[in-house]
Design a protein around this motif. Structure first.
Motif, short mmCIF file in Angstrom:
data_model
loop_
_atom_site.label_atom_id
_atom_site.label_comp_id
_atom_site.label_asym_id
_atom_site.label_seq_id
_atom_site.Cartn_x
_atom_site.Cartn_y
_atom_site.Cartn_z
N SER A 57 0.83 -1.21 0.00
CA SER A 57 0.00 0.00 0.00
C SER A 57 0.87 1.26 0.00
CB SER A 57 -0.93 0.00 1.21
OG SER A 57 -1.66 1.21 1.29
N ASP A 58 1.91 1.26 0.85
CA ASP A 58 2.83 2.41 0.90
C ASP A 58 3.57 2.58 -0.42
OD1 ASP A 58 2.10 3.04 3.47
OD2 ASP A 58 3.78 2.00 4.41
N ILE A 59 3.94 1.45 -1.05
CA ILE A 59 4.65 1.51 -2.34
C ILE A 59 3.74 2.13 -3.40
CG2 ILE A 59 5.53 0.08 -4.22
CD1 ILE A 59 6.63 -1.82 -2.03
N ILE A 60 2.50 1.66 -3.47
CA ILE A 60 1.57 2.14 -4.50
C ILE A 60 1.27 3.62 -4.33
CG2 ILE A 60 -0.80 1.92 -5.37
CD1 ILE A 60 -0.58 -1.10 -4.73
N THR A 61 1.15 4.07 -3.06
CA THR A 61 0.82 5.47 -2.80
C THR A 61 2.05 6.37 -2.70
OG1 THR A 61 0.78 5.04 -0.40
CG2 THR A 61 -1.31 4.85 -1.61
N GLY A 62 3.25 5.77 -2.81
CA GLY A 62 4.48 6.55 -2.74
C GLY A 62 4.82 7.05 -1.36
N GLU A 63 4.32 6.38 -0.32
CA GLU A 63 4.53 6.84 1.06
C GLU A 63 5.61 6.07 1.81
OE1 GLU A 63 0.77 6.77 2.99
OE2 GLU A 63 -0.12 8.33 1.71
N LEU A 64 6.23 5.08 1.14
CA LEU A 64 7.27 4.32 1.82
C LEU A 64 8.55 5.15 1.90
CD1 LEU A 64 7.93 0.57 1.46
CD2 LEU A 64 9.87 2.12 1.42
N THR A 65 9.11 5.27 3.09
CA THR A 65 10.30 6.10 3.30
C THR A 65 11.48 5.24 3.76
OG1 THR A 65 9.62 6.57 5.59
CG2 THR A 65 8.94 8.13 3.88
N LEU A 66 12.68 5.75 3.54
CA LEU A 66 13.90 5.07 3.94
C LEU A 66 14.68 5.91 4.94
CD1 LEU A 66 15.28 3.80 0.50
CD2 LEU A 66 13.89 2.54 2.14
N HIS A 67 15.41 5.22 5.83
CA HIS A 67 16.33 5.87 6.76
C HIS A 67 17.73 5.44 6.33
CE1 HIS A 67 12.93 7.05 9.26
NE2 HIS A 67 12.47 5.81 9.14
N VAL A 68 18.36 6.27 5.52
CA VAL A 68 19.59 5.88 4.83
C VAL A 68 20.84 6.19 5.65
CG1 VAL A 68 20.97 6.29 2.75
CG2 VAL A 68 18.48 6.17 2.59
N SER A 69 21.77 5.24 5.62
CA SER A 69 23.08 5.43 6.26
C SER A 69 24.05 4.44 5.62
CB SER A 69 22.99 5.17 7.77
OG SER A 69 22.60 3.83 8.03
N SER A 70 25.31 4.49 6.02
CA SER A 70 26.30 3.52 5.54
C SER A 70 26.04 2.18 6.23
CB SER A 70 27.71 4.02 5.87
OG SER A 70 28.67 3.07 5.49
N VAL A 71 25.88 1.12 5.43
CA VAL A 71 25.47 -0.18 5.98
C VAL A 71 26.41 -1.29 5.51
CG1 VAL A 71 23.60 -1.87 6.13
CG2 VAL A 71 23.05 0.56 5.96
N GLU A 72 26.84 -2.13 6.45
CA GLU A 72 27.60 -3.34 6.14
C GLU A 72 26.61 -4.46 5.82
OE1 GLU A 72 30.87 -4.07 6.15
OE2 GLU A 72 31.87 -2.40 7.19
N LEU A 73 26.78 -5.13 4.69
CA LEU A 73 25.84 -6.15 4.27
C LEU A 73 26.04 -7.49 4.99
CD1 LEU A 73 25.67 -5.51 0.42
CD2 LEU A 73 23.86 -5.11 2.10
N LEU A 74 27.25 -7.78 5.41
CA LEU A 74 27.53 -9.09 6.01
C LEU A 74 26.66 -9.35 7.24
CD1 LEU A 74 30.92 -10.86 6.27
CD2 LEU A 74 29.46 -10.74 8.29
N PRO A 75 26.60 -8.45 8.23
CA PRO A 75 25.73 -8.73 9.38
C PRO A 75 24.25 -8.76 9.02
CG PRO A 75 26.70 -6.53 9.54
CD PRO A 75 27.40 -7.24 8.43
N ILE A 76 23.85 -8.02 7.99
CA ILE A 76 22.46 -8.06 7.53
C ILE A 76 22.11 -9.47 7.07
CG2 ILE A 76 20.90 -7.29 5.69
CD1 ILE A 76 21.29 -5.08 7.62
N ILE A 77 23.01 -10.07 6.28
CA ILE A 77 22.79 -11.42 5.77
C ILE A 77 22.79 -12.43 6.91
CG2 ILE A 77 23.76 -13.25 4.32
CD1 ILE A 77 24.84 -11.02 2.49
N GLU A 78 23.72 -12.29 7.85
CA GLU A 78 23.80 -13.23 8.96
C GLU A 78 22.55 -13.19 9.82
OE1 GLU A 78 28.57 -13.74 9.72
OE2 GLU A 78 27.54 -12.09 10.73
N ARG A 79 22.00 -12.01 10.06
CA ARG A 79 20.77 -11.91 10.87
C ARG A 79 19.59 -12.54 10.13
NH1 ARG A 79 22.91 -6.78 12.38
NH2 ARG A 79 21.68 -5.72 10.78
#
Length: 247
Positions: A57-79
């Protein structure tokens, strides 16, 4: 809407049925434990389905927001892998992880990156038969970080590959299909990947021959410099992390 109604009704009926039995106290300890586990599993399924609907719903209405920062992908994958461990073990799946620990950070939203990984892994576990294999890889291709999730599952027909990321599209759209879902997970993946400057695509040799989903994100230039400085201050050399998580 018919598919959505079916997917909501199935776990809800299970929860309601068991909820009526529990107060009667006619279940022994073992059956009680199984009933509570079933209620918990179906509740989680409903919650995830509702989250997907809200995200779409947020995608279709353009209301989805991001909180952007520098992110390491390795711990993201492990979690994400840790959260899928129980589901993989239940199907006796063998999962191999090949993670390059020297991949530089990207610029993105950590929680949405986690959602991307969870959806891709959940999809692989769902469509891989018992005793199958899943491989997760992280590596750096020039100035991009690449994640691949491959499986030995049911595969994708060549005719359907162009539509695999379309919302509400499923190769088997009947209500009697053997796998649940309403065709939103991969659509959400594509939107979140592209919203963070990345690309995603699917490949499959055909039906019954598995599939590979590849995601690429541009490296954050400042993150690359920080990674290089860390190597100079550390041990120096490139390290690879390979872990067999489930056998």
């Amino acid at each position: 809407m018919a598919t959505l109604s079916h997917e909501l009704r199935t776990p809800l009926n299970s929860i309601l049925g068991l909820a009526k039995l529990l107060p009667m106290r006619r279940l022994n300890e073992e059956k009680m434990a199984r009933a509570l586990e079933t209620i918990s599993r179906n509740t989680q399924s409903l919650a995830q389905l509702i989250e997907d609907v809200l995200d779409m719903s947020d995608i279709i209405t353009g209301e989805l927001t991001l909180h952007v920062s520098s992110v390491e992908l390795l711990p993201i994958i492990e979690r994400a892998m840790a959260s899928m461990r129980a589901a993989a073990e239940a199907k006796a799946l063998q999962i191999e992880i090949q993670l390059d620990t020297e991949v530089a950070p990207i610029l993105g939203d950590a929680s949405r990156l986690q959602q991307i990984m969870w959806n891709l892994l959940s999809n692989a576990v769902k469509f891989t038969p018992k005793g199958g294999q899943i491989q997760v890889r992280l590596e750096q291709i020039e100035d991009q970080a690449q994640i691949q999730v491959s499986d030995t599952g049911i595969g994708i027909h060549a005719e359907f590959l162009p539509y695999v990321f379309d919302r509400f599209r499923q190769e088997d759209g009947s209500l009697t299909r053997s796998h649940g879902g309403i065709g939103m997970g991969l659509a959400i993946v594509r939107y979140l990947v592209e919203l963070q400057g990345g690309t995603v695509w699917a490949e499959s040799p055909g039906s019954g021959q598995g599939a590979t989903f590849t995601v690429r994100f541009p490296i954050f230039p400042q993150g690359r410099r920080q990674k290089a400085e860390g190597r100079r201050q550390g041990t120096g050399g490139k390290r690879q992390k390979r872990i067999a998580v489930v056998k």
